[in-house]
Enzyme design. Sequence first.
Site, mmCIF file in Angstrom:
data_model
loop_
_atom_site.group_PDB
_atom_site.id
_atom_site.type_symbol
_atom_site.label_atom_id
_atom_site.label_comp_id
_atom_site.label_asym_id
_atom_site.label_seq_id
_atom_site.Cartn_x
_atom_site.Cartn_y
_atom_site.Cartn_z
ATOM 1 N N ASP A 140 13.423 -63.489 6.290
ATOM 2 C CA ASP A 140 13.448 -62.030 6.418
ATOM 3 C C ASP A 140 14.855 -61.491 6.666
ATOM 4 O OD1 ASP A 140 10.761 -61.699 6.006
ATOM 5 O OD2 ASP A 140 10.229 -61.586 8.125
ATOM 6 N N MET B 111 10.533 -50.884 17.063
ATOM 7 C CA MET B 111 10.359 -50.045 15.868
ATOM 8 C C MET B 111 9.971 -48.614 16.242
ATOM 9 S SD MET B 111 8.361 -52.886 13.537
ATOM 10 C CE MET B 111 7.290 -53.363 14.904
ATOM 11 N N LYS C 74 13.182 -56.827 4.165
ATOM 12 C CA LYS C 74 13.319 -55.397 3.890
ATOM 13 C C LYS C 74 14.677 -54.941 4.387
ATOM 14 C CE LYS C 74 11.483 -52.287 6.593
ATOM 15 N NZ LYS C 74 10.578 -51.381 7.304
#
Length: 258
Positions: free
Chosen positions: A38, A173, A60
């Site tokens: 990742d 987040m 991402k």
Amino acid sequence: MMMVQPKLTVVGAGPGDPDLITLKAINVLKEADVVLYDALVNSELLRYVNPNAEQIFVGKRRGCYRYQQEQINELIVERGYSKGHVVRLKGGDPFIFGRGAEEMEYATAKGMDVAVVPGISSSLAVPAYQNIPLTKRGSSESFWVITGTTKQHKLSEDIRLAAKSNATVVILMGMGKLSQIVELFQKEEKNELPVAIIQNGTTKKEKIGIGTVDTIENIVEEQQLSNPAIIILGEVVNHRNEILQVQRNINSKLTKSA
């Protein structure tokens, strides 16, 4: 010809500092046939990977997905049956907002053996690197670790419940929902509650902003803090300043006596 034994091992890479990966994780990387990693994985960790293994970036960056989750699931199975041992290298701990469980379920349903190597979660390590304990006698008896944004892209309802408690609250987040988070704590009359926001924690790019519920949004703007970042709310944030003050006093005495 040897028969391929498809296997998935989901591995936690830790919070960013490459020294915080576990020995078991390193040993698994050395045995991998394929590594899917990742964006939050420190690239320095790739030096531990079996030199004959295929490395595939599936993370991402800046809101763009190189692979959708369904494609990652399919890639795990395809590479497992064609090459053997697939290691899914994920930032932090793969079972804390890492979707590791989902990938293991998919692989199991397709007949693959699965295993997990836990990682050091950023929710614990990032505050610790800044001398912020999540629990402290007399200040906090427990802590919440909450995602700031749910699957439906809404603020987690658990934050509302956490704001009513005396526990330390760690939000991952959550930067995009900071105004809503602040509002929830203000409604509970916790305007002066200490807040820390740590960006790129445990790495060389680490930045930190310290304030209160009422001031933290201005501090974020002044210091240009953004994702990836962790929000910590609680009296334990003051521990950092207490440690820094003690260190300053000791250094001052040493300077005067020199």
